[in-house]
Scaffold this motif. Structure first.
Motif, PDB file in Angstrom:
ATOM      1  N   LEU A   1       2.199  15.001  -8.375  1.00 39.17           N
ATOM      2  CA  LEU A   1       3.187  16.080  -8.411  1.00 39.17           C
ATOM      3  C   LEU A   1       3.753  16.293  -9.812  1.00 39.17           C
ATOM      4  CD1 LEU A   1       5.126  15.502  -5.075  1.00 39.17           C
ATOM      5  CD2 LEU A   1       3.331  17.178  -5.564  1.00 39.17           C
ATOM      6  N   ARG A   2       3.838  15.253 -10.601  1.00 42.86           N
ATOM      7  CA  ARG A   2       4.290  15.430 -11.981  1.00 42.86           C
ATOM      8  C   ARG A   2       3.275  16.230 -12.780  1.00 42.86           C
ATOM      9  NH1 ARG A   2       6.358   9.714 -14.283  1.00 42.86           N
ATOM     10  NH2 ARG A   2       6.967  10.999 -16.056  1.00 42.86           N
ATOM     11  N   GLU A   3       2.003  16.094 -12.436  1.00 50.18           N
ATOM     12  CA  GLU A   3       0.963  16.876 -13.100  1.00 50.18           C
ATOM     13  C   GLU A   3       1.026  18.343 -12.687  1.00 50.18           C
ATOM     14  OE1 GLU A   3      -1.398  15.984 -15.416  1.00 50.18           O
ATOM     15  OE2 GLU A   3      -0.251  14.132 -15.556  1.00 50.18           O
ATOM     16  N   HIS A   4       1.436  18.612 -11.448  1.00 49.73           N
ATOM     17  CA  HIS A   4       1.423  19.978 -10.911  1.00 49.73           C
ATOM     18  C   HIS A   4       2.736  20.282 -10.178  1.00 49.73           C
ATOM     19  CE1 HIS A   4      -2.873  19.694 -11.755  1.00 49.73           C
ATOM     20  NE2 HIS A   4      -2.929  18.631 -10.979  1.00 49.73           N
ATOM     21  N   PRO A   5       3.875  20.254 -10.848  1.00 46.12           N
ATOM     22  CA  PRO A   5       5.164  20.380 -10.136  1.00 46.12           C
ATOM     23  C   PRO A   5       5.361  21.711  -9.428  1.00 46.12           C
ATOM     24  CG  PRO A   5       5.479  20.476 -12.518  1.00 46.12           C
ATOM     25  CD  PRO A   5       4.068  20.040 -12.298  1.00 46.12           C
ATOM     26  N   ASN A   6       4.733  22.788  -9.914  1.00 45.01           N
ATOM     27  CA  ASN A   6       4.907  24.081  -9.250  1.00 45.01           C
ATOM     28  C   ASN A   6       4.262  24.138  -7.875  1.00 45.01           C
ATOM     29  OD1 ASN A   6       6.487  26.022 -10.813  1.00 45.01           O
ATOM     30  ND2 ASN A   6       4.976  25.665 -12.415  1.00 45.01           N
ATOM     31  N   VAL A   7       3.418  23.164  -7.565  1.00 49.55           N
ATOM     32  CA  VAL A   7       2.803  23.175  -6.232  1.00 49.55           C
ATOM     33  C   VAL A   7       3.849  22.905  -5.155  1.00 49.55           C
ATOM     34  CG1 VAL A   7       2.167  20.720  -5.935  1.00 49.55           C
ATOM     35  CG2 VAL A   7       0.668  22.510  -5.042  1.00 49.55           C
ATOM     36  N   ILE A   8       4.975  22.301  -5.523  1.00 48.97           N
ATOM     37  CA  ILE A   8       6.036  22.067  -4.541  1.00 48.97           C
ATOM     38  C   ILE A   8       6.550  23.401  -4.010  1.00 48.97           C
ATOM     39  CG2 ILE A   8       8.338  21.102  -4.191  1.00 48.97           C
ATOM     40  CD1 ILE A   8       7.661  19.016  -6.341  1.00 48.97           C
TER      41      ILE A   8
ATOM     42  N   GLY B   1       8.279  11.604   1.767  1.00 49.62           N
ATOM     43  CA  GLY B   1       7.792  12.795   1.067  1.00 49.62           C
ATOM     44  C   GLY B   1       8.913  13.568   0.413  1.00 49.62           C
ATOM     45  N   GLY B   2      10.030  13.714   1.131  1.00 51.13           N
ATOM     46  CA  GLY B   2      11.168  14.425   0.563  1.00 51.13           C
ATOM     47  C   GLY B   2      11.738  13.699  -0.650  1.00 51.13           C
ATOM     48  N   TYR B   3      11.771  12.369  -0.581  1.00 53.42           N
ATOM     49  CA  TYR B   3      12.270  11.588  -1.711  1.00 53.42           C
ATOM     50  C   TYR B   3      11.377  11.773  -2.940  1.00 53.42           C
ATOM     51  CZ  TYR B   3      13.144   7.597  -4.726  1.00 53.42           C
ATOM     52  OH  TYR B   3      13.392   6.804  -5.823  1.00 53.42           O
ATOM     53  N   ILE B   4      10.073  11.668  -2.750  1.00 56.23           N
ATOM     54  CA  ILE B   4       9.147  11.784  -3.885  1.00 56.23           C
ATOM     55  C   ILE B   4       9.255  13.168  -4.526  1.00 56.23           C
ATOM     56  CG2 ILE B   4       6.718  11.764  -4.577  1.00 56.23           C
ATOM     57  CD1 ILE B   4       6.309   9.792  -2.158  1.00 56.23           C
TER      58      ILE B   4
ATOM     59  N   GLU C   1      11.546   3.549  -8.669  1.00 56.23           N
ATOM     60  CA  GLU C   1      11.276   2.270  -8.021  1.00 56.23           C
ATOM     61  C   GLU C   1      12.487   1.784  -7.227  1.00 56.23           C
ATOM     62  OE1 GLU C   1       8.411   0.705  -7.826  1.00 56.23           O
ATOM     63  OE2 GLU C   1       7.371   2.190  -9.065  1.00 56.23           O
ATOM     64  N   PHE C   2      13.685   2.002  -7.761  1.00 55.71           N
ATOM     65  CA  PHE C   2      14.900   1.596  -7.064  1.00 55.71           C
ATOM     66  C   PHE C   2      15.023   2.332  -5.732  1.00 55.71           C
ATOM     67  CE2 PHE C   2      19.451   2.154  -6.154  1.00 55.71           C
ATOM     68  CZ  PHE C   2      19.879   0.833  -6.177  1.00 55.71           C
ATOM     69  N   GLY C   3      14.847   3.648  -5.756  1.00 58.72           N
ATOM     70  CA  GLY C   3      14.934   4.426  -4.524  1.00 58.72           C
ATOM     71  C   GLY C   3      13.835   4.074  -3.544  1.00 58.72           C
ATOM     72  N   LEU C   4      12.637   3.839  -4.048  1.00 64.79           N
ATOM     73  CA  LEU C   4      11.523   3.480  -3.180  1.00 64.79           C
ATOM     74  C   LEU C   4      11.783   2.143  -2.493  1.00 64.79           C
ATOM     75  CD1 LEU C   4       8.763   4.596  -2.385  1.00 64.79           C
ATOM     76  CD2 LEU C   4       7.773   3.317  -4.289  1.00 64.79           C
ATOM     77  N   ASP C   5      12.338   1.187  -3.236  1.00 64.73           N
ATOM     78  CA  ASP C   5      12.683  -0.097  -2.609  1.00 64.73           C
ATOM     79  C   ASP C   5      13.714   0.079  -1.500  1.00 64.73           C
ATOM     80  OD1 ASP C   5      10.948  -1.516  -4.213  1.00 64.73           O
ATOM     81  OD2 ASP C   5      12.477  -2.122  -5.658  1.00 64.73           O
TER      82      ASP C   5
ATOM     83  N   VAL D   1       0.837  -1.201   0.000  1.00 66.73           N
ATOM     84  CA  VAL D   1       0.000   0.000   0.000  1.00 66.73           C
ATOM     85  C   VAL D   1       0.873   1.252   0.000  1.00 66.73           C
ATOM     86  CG1 VAL D   1      -1.852   1.227   1.185  1.00 66.73           C
ATOM     87  CG2 VAL D   1      -1.771  -1.280   1.259  1.00 66.73           C
ATOM     88  N   ALA D   2       1.943   1.240   0.806  1.00 71.78           N
ATOM     89  CA  ALA D   2       2.845   2.394   0.857  1.00 71.78           C
ATOM     90  C   ALA D   2       3.505   2.627  -0.500  1.00 71.78           C
ATOM     91  CB  ALA D   2       3.921   2.162   1.926  1.00 71.78           C
ATOM     92  N   ARG D   3       3.891   1.563  -1.163  1.00 72.71           N
ATOM     93  CA  ARG D   3       4.527   1.710  -2.479  1.00 72.71           C
ATOM     94  C   ARG D   3       3.552   2.322  -3.490  1.00 72.71           C
ATOM     95  NH1 ARG D   3       6.656  -2.831  -2.626  1.00 72.71           N
ATOM     96  NH2 ARG D   3       8.861  -2.293  -2.372  1.00 72.71           N
ATOM     97  N   ASP D   4       2.315   1.831  -3.514  1.00 79.00           N
ATOM     98  CA  ASP D   4       1.328   2.385  -4.445  1.00 79.00           C
ATOM     99  C   ASP D   4       0.972   3.829  -4.095  1.00 79.00           C
ATOM    100  OD1 ASP D   4       1.251   0.127  -5.968  1.00 79.00           O
ATOM    101  OD2 ASP D   4      -0.606  -0.660  -5.106  1.00 79.00           O
ATOM    102  N   GLY D   5       0.947   4.139  -2.787  1.00 83.55           N
ATOM    103  CA  GLY D   5       0.684   5.522  -2.384  1.00 83.55           C
ATOM    104  C   GLY D   5       1.775   6.458  -2.837  1.00 83.55           C
ATOM    105  N   ALA D   6       3.034   6.022  -2.730  1.00 78.28           N
ATOM    106  CA  ALA D   6       4.158   6.838  -3.193  1.00 78.28           C
ATOM    107  C   ALA D   6       4.093   7.057  -4.695  1.00 78.28           C
ATOM    108  CB  ALA D   6       5.475   6.169  -2.807  1.00 78.28           C
TER     109      ALA D   6
END
Length: 228
Positions: free
Chosen positions: A99-106, A150-153, A219-223, A87-92
């Motif tokens: 965020l890719r759709e709206h990167p300026n929101v960062i 969150g910081g990683y994503i 995926e590598f970083g998430l793992d 579940v955590a992987r799919d949530g990430a």
């Protein structure tokens, strides 16, 4: 009954609502950058005078709060009836998509001076903390894990779009890979410009930097994070 001689009726104007104002602001932020989000520009987008917007948003801070909330409402919740790590992987992955759709929101989040209070907008965070808690850790450590993930994503998304987004930037075309150090030159040409005796590791890595697939990198970083 004939309509001859009647004056043609003007098409009905779409009713102005808070959601319509905020959606226009989000569209402008995505296409023109955060600095372009002004009351005057939004008014032009929806076809009204700027003062009309204040019937639906208190001020610009309220407007930007609404933009943040609208972005967060796009989060699609994974099925939680599975092991927590799945579940955590799919949530990430889903947060990366949003965020890719709206990167300026960062950048918008970084500039916020007050916490988000709209409950609907807080539900993705509630989801994340709930899933992390299923790993058997306490609330304090859960916050640390939440912040690391969150910081990683967000970091991956900023690399993917090719720039550290700030208030005045617009969304560029994504580079071929998450690292754009050589996006203007072929690998061979850039390698020829770099002193191999000084930066041998970088020169050796150039072909792999060019070939690095954003999905594989994510995926590598998430793992790595979830294995920890």
């Amino acid at each position: 009954m004939t309509t001859r001689g009647r004056k043609a009726e003007a098409p009905a104007r779409e009713r102005l609502t808070r959601d319509r104002v905020i959606a226009a602001a989000l569209h402008i932020m995505d296409t023109e950058g955060l600095d372009a989000v002004t009351m005057r520009r939004i008014a032009r987008e929806v076809g009204v005078e700027a003062m009309s917007l204040y019937h639906h948003v208190r001020d610009k801070d309220d407007l930007l709060d609404g933009v943040c909330a609208m972005v967060m409402r796009e989060f699609r919740y994974p099925d939680e009836d599975r092991p927590w790590i799945e579940v955590a992987r799919d949530g990430a992955r889903e947060w990366r998509r949003v965020l890719r759709e709206h990167p300026n929101v960062i950048a918008l989040w970084a500039d916020r001076q007050r916490p988000m209070t709209e409950l609907e907008a807080l539900m993705p965070m509630e989801f994340a903390l709930r899933v992390i808690g299923r790993a058997g850790i306490d609330e304090r450590e859960g916050v640390l894990v939440f912040n690391v993930l969150g910081g990683y994503i967000m970091g991956v998304v900023m690399m993917e779009v090719g720039a550290m987004f700030s208030a005045g930037t617009t969304r560029p075309d994504p580079p071929a890979g998450p690292h754009a150090v050589h996006s203007k030159l072929p690998d061979e040409a850039l390698a020829g410009l770099l002193p191999a005796e000084t930066v041998p590791c970088l020169v050796a890595a150039l072909p792999y930097l060019a070939e690095c697939d954003p999905d594989e990198q994510f995926e590598f970083g998430l793992d790595l994070l979830l294995a920890g």
